[in-house]
Design a protein around this motif. Sequence first.
Motif, mmCIF file in Angstrom:
data_model
loop_
_atom_site.group_PDB
_atom_site.id
_atom_site.type_symbol
_atom_site.label_atom_id
_atom_site.label_comp_id
_atom_site.label_asym_id
_atom_site.label_seq_id
_atom_site.Cartn_x
_atom_site.Cartn_y
_atom_site.Cartn_z
ATOM 1 N N LEU A 180 0.833 -1.194 0.000
ATOM 2 C CA LEU A 180 0.000 0.000 0.000
ATOM 3 C C LEU A 180 0.873 1.251 0.000
ATOM 4 N N PRO A 181 0.699 2.143 -0.989
ATOM 5 C CA PRO A 181 1.522 3.356 -1.016
ATOM 6 C C PRO A 181 1.323 4.183 0.246
ATOM 7 N N ARG A 182 2.389 4.764 0.717
ATOM 8 C CA ARG A 182 2.318 5.616 1.888
ATOM 9 C C ARG A 182 2.179 7.070 1.458
ATOM 10 N N LEU A 183 2.042 7.933 2.434
ATOM 11 C CA LEU A 183 1.731 9.328 2.150
ATOM 12 C C LEU A 183 2.773 9.976 1.249
ATOM 13 N N PHE A 232 2.006 9.478 -2.355
ATOM 14 C CA PHE A 232 0.906 10.317 -2.817
ATOM 15 C C PHE A 232 1.365 11.764 -3.003
ATOM 16 N N LEU A 233 2.156 12.266 -2.067
ATOM 17 C CA LEU A 233 2.647 13.638 -2.189
ATOM 18 C C LEU A 233 3.485 13.802 -3.452
ATOM 19 N N GLU A 234 4.257 12.783 -3.779
ATOM 20 C CA GLU A 234 5.048 12.818 -5.004
ATOM 21 C C GLU A 234 4.143 12.872 -6.234
ATOM 22 N N LEU A 235 3.051 12.114 -6.209
ATOM 23 C CA LEU A 235 2.122 12.120 -7.339
ATOM 24 C C LEU A 235 1.372 13.444 -7.441
ATOM 25 N N PHE A 236 1.054 14.055 -6.314
ATOM 26 C CA PHE A 236 0.439 15.384 -6.354
ATOM 27 C C PHE A 236 1.408 16.403 -6.962
ATOM 28 N N ALA A 237 2.684 16.297 -6.611
ATOM 29 C CA ALA A 237 3.681 17.203 -7.190
ATOM 30 C C ALA A 237 3.797 16.974 -8.693
ATOM 31 N N TYR A 238 3.757 15.713 -9.106
ATOM 32 C CA TYR A 238 3.770 15.403 -10.539
ATOM 33 C C TYR A 238 2.558 16.012 -11.234
ATOM 34 N N ASN A 239 1.394 15.897 -10.614
ATOM 35 C CA ASN A 239 0.174 16.438 -11.211
ATOM 36 C C ASN A 239 0.290 17.943 -11.427
ATOM 37 N N ALA A 240 0.856 18.640 -10.446
ATOM 38 C CA ALA A 240 1.021 20.091 -10.579
ATOM 39 C C ALA A 240 1.972 20.424 -11.726
ATOM 40 N N TRP A 241 3.076 19.699 -11.812
ATOM 41 C CA TRP A 241 4.031 19.917 -12.908
ATOM 42 C C TRP A 241 3.370 19.655 -14.261
ATOM 43 N N ALA A 242 2.619 18.567 -14.373
ATOM 44 C CA ALA A 242 1.985 18.214 -15.642
ATOM 45 C C ALA A 242 0.927 19.239 -16.034
ATOM 46 N N ASN A 243 0.122 19.691 -15.082
ATOM 47 C CA ASN A 243 -0.882 20.711 -15.398
ATOM 48 C C ASN A 243 -0.223 21.995 -15.885
ATOM 49 N N ARG A 244 0.815 22.424 -15.198
ATOM 50 C CA ARG A 244 1.485 23.669 -15.610
ATOM 51 C C ARG A 244 2.134 23.508 -16.984
ATOM 52 N N THR A 245 2.631 22.319 -17.272
ATOM 53 C CA THR A 245 3.207 22.065 -18.595
ATOM 54 C C THR A 245 2.148 22.219 -19.680
ATOM 55 N N ILE A 246 0.957 21.695 -19.429
ATOM 56 C CA ILE A 246 -0.139 21.823 -20.397
ATOM 57 C C ILE A 246 -0.596 23.277 -20.507
ATOM 58 N N PHE A 247 -0.732 23.962 -19.385
ATOM 59 C CA PHE A 247 -1.123 25.377 -19.426
ATOM 60 C C PHE A 247 -0.146 26.185 -20.288
ATOM 61 N N PRO A 278 -2.062 13.800 8.075
ATOM 62 C CA PRO A 278 -1.174 12.758 8.598
ATOM 63 C C PRO A 278 -1.349 11.439 7.853
ATOM 64 N N GLU A 279 -0.279 10.687 7.777
ATOM 65 C CA GLU A 279 -0.331 9.397 7.098
ATOM 66 C C GLU A 279 -1.373 8.469 7.711
ATOM 67 N N SER A 280 -1.610 8.615 8.994
ATOM 68 C CA SER A 280 -2.555 7.740 9.689
ATOM 69 C C SER A 280 -3.980 7.881 9.172
ATOM 70 N N ARG A 281 -4.271 8.938 8.408
ATOM 71 C CA ARG A 281 -5.636 9.151 7.919
ATOM 72 C C ARG A 281 -5.873 8.576 6.523
ATOM 73 N N LEU A 282 -4.872 7.975 5.914
ATOM 74 C CA LEU A 282 -5.047 7.472 4.550
ATOM 75 C C LEU A 282 -6.183 6.460 4.436
ATOM 76 N N GLU A 283 -6.406 5.696 5.494
ATOM 77 C CA GLU A 283 -7.475 4.698 5.461
ATOM 78 C C GLU A 283 -8.783 5.226 6.054
ATOM 79 N N ASP A 284 -8.799 6.488 6.505
ATOM 80 C CA ASP A 284 -10.059 7.102 6.928
ATOM 81 C C ASP A 284 -10.976 7.254 5.720
#
Length: 213
Positions: A49-52, A55-70, A149-155
């Motif tokens: 199971l991926p840890r926090l 996910f933070l790395e993928l969010f950073a990737y998403n921001a980079w990709a969106n700005r590239t398209i913009f 917090p990482e502990s909330r990923l399964e919330d």
Amino acid sequence: MLCVTGQSLGDRSQWLSVGGVCRESRRHAARADDRGQARWRGLLRHHLLPRLNEFLELFAYNAWANRTIFDAVAQLPDEQYFRDLKSSYGGIHGTLAHIVWAEQLWLHRWVGKPNPTVPQGTDLKSLTDVRGRWEAVEAERGRFLDAFPESRLEDTRLVKPSSGGEYVHTYGQMFRHFINHSSYHRGQIVTFLRQLGVTPPSTDLILYYRRRG
């Protein structure tokens, strides 16, 4: 149905059939499949199971990709940017507005805010509007993630899609969907650019890793 005894599997015979699978074989296969699924679910939950941080790395990737398209579509003349290309949300502008609206919608679900007032970002009338709202959403999402917090990923949270129904999802599931959804629609924009005779930028995840170093 004709069943014949085949190769022995431990203390149980494997049944073969003519024209289908006999009942004994189906029961045995179902039990084996259940055991296999349970084993993989256990592995996914406890080991894969991926840890926090992932996910933070993928969010950073998403921001980079969106700005590239913009940045890429900012070079287009208005006629091409607003042209109806007969896709789900028209063309480039409508698809970008949908991406931004969906990212804002999911963020509001995570933080407990009402859904965005105007659906599908139809109140966004220009690329400047689209990018401005996205940058605001990105900043708010960053503040949310800084305190998450990482502990909330399964919330879980209750999600009520506009299409109807009620569903309970973990934050991990929603984070994955968020990343996948934006990537899917960025892929549509890449196709639109090719249809317009424009060389699109690459927003592959592996390219993000290479450029980030």
